[in-house]
Design a protein around this motif. Sequence first.
Motif, PDB file in Angstrom:
ATOM      1  N   ALA A  19      67.926  38.930  18.831  1.00 40.24           N
ATOM      2  CA  ALA A  19      67.248  39.949  17.854  1.00 40.24           C
ATOM      3  C   ALA A  19      68.953  40.409  16.929  1.00 40.24           C
ATOM      4  O   ALA A  19      68.424  39.911  15.734  1.00 40.24           O
ATOM      5  CB  ALA A  19      66.779  40.954  18.188  1.00 40.24           C
ATOM      6  N   GLN A  20      69.554  40.749  17.622  1.00 37.85           N
ATOM      7  CA  GLN A  20      70.315  41.105  16.889  1.00 37.85           C
ATOM      8  C   GLN A  20      71.043  40.214  15.896  1.00 37.85           C
ATOM      9  O   GLN A  20      71.899  40.541  14.410  1.00 37.85           O
ATOM     10  CB  GLN A  20      71.571  41.527  17.580  1.00 37.85           C
ATOM     11  N   ARG A  21      71.470  38.620  16.783  1.00 34.53           N
ATOM     12  CA  ARG A  21      71.837  37.415  16.493  1.00 34.53           C
ATOM     13  C   ARG A  21      70.712  37.419  15.396  1.00 34.53           C
ATOM     14  O   ARG A  21      71.664  37.007  13.887  1.00 34.53           O
ATOM     15  CB  ARG A  21      72.270  36.280  17.013  1.00 34.53           C
ATOM     16  N   ALA A  22      69.651  37.096  14.713  1.00 38.47           N
ATOM     17  CA  ALA A  22      68.911  37.300  14.197  1.00 38.47           C
ATOM     18  C   ALA A  22      68.787  38.007  12.752  1.00 38.47           C
ATOM     19  O   ALA A  22      69.847  37.331  11.452  1.00 38.47           O
ATOM     20  CB  ALA A  22      67.400  36.412  14.345  1.00 38.47           C
ATOM     21  N   ASN A  23      68.968  39.381  12.868  1.00 41.40           N
ATOM     22  CA  ASN A  23      69.177  40.073  11.913  1.00 41.40           C
ATOM     23  C   ASN A  23      70.261  39.888  11.126  1.00 41.40           C
ATOM     24  O   ASN A  23      70.387  39.869  10.347  1.00 41.40           O
ATOM     25  CB  ASN A  23      69.324  41.697  12.512  1.00 41.40           C
ATOM     26  N   ASP A  24      71.569  39.985  12.116  1.00 37.71           N
ATOM     27  CA  ASP A  24      72.665  39.904  10.845  1.00 37.71           C
ATOM     28  C   ASP A  24      73.217  38.372  10.337  1.00 37.71           C
ATOM     29  O   ASP A  24      73.695  38.562   9.225  1.00 37.71           O
ATOM     30  CB  ASP A  24      74.409  39.100  12.926  1.00 37.71           C
ATOM     31  N   ARG A  25      72.279  37.201  10.635  1.00 41.10           N
ATOM     32  CA  ARG A  25      71.930  35.513   9.617  1.00 41.10           C
ATOM     33  C   ARG A  25      71.446  36.708   8.693  1.00 41.10           C
ATOM     34  O   ARG A  25      71.166  35.637   7.805  1.00 41.10           O
ATOM     35  CB  ARG A  25      71.039  34.834  10.560  1.00 41.10           C
ATOM     36  N   GLY A  26      70.069  37.207   8.843  1.00 39.78           N
ATOM     37  CA  GLY A  26      69.396  38.281   7.677  1.00 39.78           C
ATOM     38  C   GLY A  26      70.654  38.680   6.868  1.00 39.78           C
ATOM     39  O   GLY A  26      70.107  38.421   5.867  1.00 39.78           O
ATOM     40  N   GLU A  28      64.255  36.757   4.566  1.00 41.47           N
ATOM     41  CA  GLU A  28      63.275  37.157   4.551  1.00 41.47           C
ATOM     42  C   GLU A  28      62.656  36.241   6.630  1.00 41.47           C
ATOM     43  O   GLU A  28      62.480  37.268   7.925  1.00 41.47           O
ATOM     44  CB  GLU A  28      62.143  36.750   3.823  1.00 41.47           C
ATOM     45  N   ALA A  29      62.737  34.972   7.076  1.00 45.06           N
ATOM     46  CA  ALA A  29      62.466  34.484   7.631  1.00 45.06           C
ATOM     47  C   ALA A  29      63.833  34.926   8.713  1.00 45.06           C
ATOM     48  O   ALA A  29      63.061  35.026  10.616  1.00 45.06           O
ATOM     49  CB  ALA A  29      62.910  32.769   7.117  1.00 45.06           C
ATOM     50  N   ALA A  30      64.678  35.238   9.025  1.00 50.88           N
ATOM     51  CA  ALA A  30      65.813  35.113   9.705  1.00 50.88           C
ATOM     52  C   ALA A  30      65.451  37.040  10.444  1.00 50.88           C
ATOM     53  O   ALA A  30      65.345  36.896  11.672  1.00 50.88           O
ATOM     54  CB  ALA A  30      67.189  35.305   9.167  1.00 50.88           C
ATOM     55  N   PHE A  31      64.947  37.717   9.698  1.00 48.69           N
ATOM     56  CA  PHE A  31      64.150  39.554   9.672  1.00 48.69           C
ATOM     57  C   PHE A  31      63.583  39.190  10.482  1.00 48.69           C
ATOM     58  O   PHE A  31      63.133  39.839  11.178  1.00 48.69           O
ATOM     59  CB  PHE A  31      64.949  40.543   8.335  1.00 48.69           C
ATOM     60  N   THR A  32      62.693  38.133  10.206  1.00 47.56           N
ATOM     61  CA  THR A  32      60.860  38.462  10.963  1.00 47.56           C
ATOM     62  C   THR A  32      61.428  37.369  12.533  1.00 47.56           C
ATOM     63  O   THR A  32      60.548  37.868  13.879  1.00 47.56           O
ATOM     64  CB  THR A  32      60.144  37.419  10.234  1.00 47.56           C
ATOM     65  N   GLU A  33      62.237  36.788  11.757  1.00 48.61           N
ATOM     66  CA  GLU A  33      62.666  36.102  13.322  1.00 48.61           C
ATOM     67  C   GLU A  33      62.836  37.435  14.458  1.00 48.61           C
ATOM     68  O   GLU A  33      63.208  36.839  16.352  1.00 48.61           O
ATOM     69  CB  GLU A  33      63.372  34.949  13.418  1.00 48.61           C
ATOM     70  N   ALA A  34      64.366  37.981  13.801  1.00 52.11           N
ATOM     71  CA  ALA A  34      64.243  39.747  15.386  1.00 52.11           C
ATOM     72  C   ALA A  34      63.333  39.889  15.662  1.00 52.11           C
ATOM     73  O   ALA A  34      63.828  40.788  16.174  1.00 52.11           O
ATOM     74  CB  ALA A  34      65.559  39.976  13.766  1.00 52.11           C
ATOM     75  N   LEU A  35      62.241  40.305  14.889  1.00 56.76           N
ATOM     76  CA  LEU A  35      60.971  41.536  14.563  1.00 56.76           C
ATOM     77  C   LEU A  35      60.620  40.798  15.981  1.00 56.76           C
ATOM     78  O   LEU A  35      59.865  40.861  16.940  1.00 56.76           O
ATOM     79  CB  LEU A  35      60.544  41.712  13.811  1.00 56.76           C
ATOM     80  N   LYS A  36      60.238  38.812  16.010  1.00 56.74           N
ATOM     81  CA  LYS A  36      59.427  38.749  17.396  1.00 56.74           C
ATOM     82  C   LYS A  36      60.185  38.348  18.805  1.00 56.74           C
ATOM     83  O   LYS A  36      59.819  38.790  19.528  1.00 56.74           O
ATOM     84  CB  LYS A  36      59.791  37.188  16.980  1.00 56.74           C
ATOM     85  N   TYR A  37      61.489  38.981  18.579  1.00 60.86           N
ATOM     86  CA  TYR A  37      62.252  39.162  19.414  1.00 60.86           C
ATOM     87  C   TYR A  37      62.345  40.098  19.992  1.00 60.86           C
ATOM     88  O   TYR A  37      61.948  40.608  21.406  1.00 60.86           O
ATOM     89  CB  TYR A  37      63.734  38.329  19.431  1.00 60.86           C
ATOM     90  N   ARG A  38      61.897  41.376  18.678  1.00 58.30           N
ATOM     91  CA  ARG A  38      62.660  42.795  19.585  1.00 58.30           C
ATOM     92  C   ARG A  38      61.055  43.172  18.136  1.00 58.30           C
ATOM     93  O   ARG A  38      62.171  43.885  17.204  1.00 58.30           O
ATOM     94  CB  ARG A  38      64.456  42.670  19.654  1.00 58.30           C
ATOM     95  N   PRO A  39      60.250  43.272  18.662  1.00 59.92           N
ATOM     96  CA  PRO A  39      59.419  44.523  17.735  1.00 59.92           C
ATOM     97  C   PRO A  39      59.810  45.193  17.612  1.00 59.92           C
ATOM     98  O   PRO A  39      59.458  46.258  15.988  1.00 59.92           O
ATOM     99  CB  PRO A  39      57.791  44.531  18.521  1.00 59.92           C
TER     100      PRO A  39
END
Length: 884
Positions: free
Chosen positions: A764-771, A784-795
Amino acid sequence: MIGAAIVAAAAAGAAYYKTRGTPPTAVAAVAAETANPHVPIQAELQSILASYRKIIVLLADEKSMSEPDRKAAAQVGQVLFHENVERFGKVRQLLAKLQEAPASQRDAAYDALLTYIESDSGLYDADRLAFREVLVEMQRLAAANQTLPGIKLHKRVSEDLAALEDIERQYDKELQGIFARFDQRAIVPKRERWDAYVEHLKKLFSRDQIMKDYGVIVPYPVKHGSDDAAPEDFGRSLPPKTVLLTFDDGPHATYTDEVAAILKQYGVPAVFFQVGKNLGQVDAKGKEALGKNAAASRRLLEGGHVLANHSYSHALLSKEKGDQLYGEIAQADQLLKAVDTRRSSLFRFPYGARNAEGMAVLNKLGLRSVMWNIDSLDWADPVPTSIASRVLDLVEKEKRGIILFHDIHERTVKTLPLVLDKLVAEGYSFATWDGSEFTITKAGKPAPDKVAVSTGYADSYAVVIGINDYQKWPKLHYAVQDAKAVRDTLVNRFGFDNSRVFTLTNGEATRNNILALFHDKLANAKLKKDDRIFVFFAGHGATRQLSSGRSLGYIVPVDSDPDQVSVDAIPMSELQNVAESVNSKHLLFVMDACYSGLGLTRAGGTSAFLRDNARRIGRQMLTAGGADQMVADGGPNGHSVFTWTLLQALGGKADLNSDGMITATELAAYVAPAVASVSQQTPAFGSLPGSEGGEFVFQLPAEAEFLSEGSAQLSPEAIALNSKLDTGRRQQADGNSVVVKNLQGEEQKLAAPKPVDASSRQLAQRANDRGLQLYKEKQYAQAEAAFTEALKYRPDFGLAANNLGFVYYKQGKYAEAARWFENTTKIDASRAIAYLNLGDALQRQGDLERGRKAYTSFLELAPNHSSAGYAREQLAKLGTGRPQ
């Protein structure tokens, strides 16, 4: 002393604080208990603190104590610690009861408790570390209270916990003789000395008196071969360079699973000695009933670990006898069998305290006593790096053995990777129990390519040189700016100590000064084998033909003469000599200059290099271009194209396998093709002769920026160049590998290491960092896709929820943005910036009343925030009567 380690670990300092409230006397506490619900809680906190201090006194002079005295002191210390575990349980119950009190009474009680923890005049910084678990529980309860006082409480407790992290870091610095002040928070850490703190405690408590109060517990000698004696292991019979990891006192609702996840990453087995009452109960009729923590024990078995007996209630069994002693051992074994019949026959006496009758009970039940010879003291030492240092020192001394940890502390979770990194790197084997004997495995054997390893460096050094104003060579326009940007990145992003980053610019960068910096400064720094060195040079480069026909490259100091290059420039062979002579693990040269003529060997990493990297010497170099090429200086913000690309790579773009780390190979695999695609340069990369295949590694920090209107984005020029760089890099890449040149013009393929296993939190952290990277480049759909991915890993990831909301806001999707800002406030009620963002989104929607409430909440939480003036202006526009 428990070394400067435990005492300082517990004592990052020792100055007094301004009084904001005096604890009531015992008499006043009893009288005020009904009207003041904080009184019984504060009484428990004071008892916790007293035991915590006694532990420090018991172990303060550890190195000067005899072995029997040290063992006895540690056993009494563990008794004190477990009494505190019980007190923490009582505090949790009292805090839960406090939640049912009237709001005004509850809020006043929390204020009184936090005032005591934050600023009582009798507390030292070290004392406050004793209250970490209490603050964590307060934070959890506050998160469930969505009222404004509840939000404020959550913010205050969060700041106090952050201050405790600062105190831990101060301890690390203190061991190196470095002192600094911290930012102001509710808890205000001071510059303090641990020895003053210990001397203060010794005036309050006497070790002899503490031992007398609790009884000196000296283990009875075991008569091996006796009919009533069960076999017993201390770990000294294990083969050389072999350890057995053991964890006591669980299962814990949170930390046991976290420990297991770390062990899985390293492919390392362990034995978990579990307390029966943590698994369930045995009623008066002898019927067992498992509790919810038993599921964690089953997960341990499924993960290849061993379950073992640590008594039913963690009683002091050396003082027990008869049915009580038998029941402590037998009932815990009954519960373990109820969890799974595969439970082991291993047993550990609580506190290591046993008697002959206890050993006879083990023999009767077919159990085997397992002790330890390497005590982490994680129950006494609150600072993870100190615990790790102690364990590794003892392993070095003992060469083998059984390591004692506890899976009921957060600090053990933080310590474990530090210890495993080192043990794996040094080739240690790990023992486990196969049902009849200890067997040996190698770390990472089940999944050698999936071991998550941190950088493992001790200290980090850098040499940064930038020259614009040459005396006799053409002047440059980018080099000094490049050097300053690289220095800032090393210090502010990657945590290099400012005092260990040696910088020369313009007139300072003479030949003599540069050589003195390498040969004297670095030599005087007393480099250690686990240190790293990063060298950056921005300036002119030159190449000269030797009589042998080979070429030799030079870097050009500020005072060099173009006609005397071979005399007053610095040949690359000299830097190679430096690389071979310095005592450090990894060294990386990054040269923003063009030249040729240093023989490099091909990089030698493997797909499993992270596992081995810590023990391999690494000497590597990345250059901006070859001989007769001009360095392009048309990058954004006054940088050369090469350094701009380097900075973008270090910003995260070079993390090609998304493991949170950037190796020198990954750096080159991003920078070289990207630069070549937009300029006439062909950057080169390779390993210096003598390198053993080790890789210089940058560990990316977790991004923590909550996006808002104040968040910076790149200029159109920078965005355009980044787009070209990324496109050029992709066009030349074959999957995660690219072909680049070494300095001899030969082609070599560079491949990023394979991704490692990661937890959902890490992903989740890595996806947020990409975002965040994508947001800075205004690539909103991808962000938007990257932050969405982060929330899929960690709601429950409040940071990503806010950032997703802000990406919607930037795209004019205000309703969607408002929903995500509201989600953020539910996830993290004290996050002020989310209320500001929510106010903006609601105002854009035309929902003015809710917008007012959001701006008001922001100002209540952060009245001194840099955006507070803006929020007041918005309230004024919305017609609020709030005073300006």
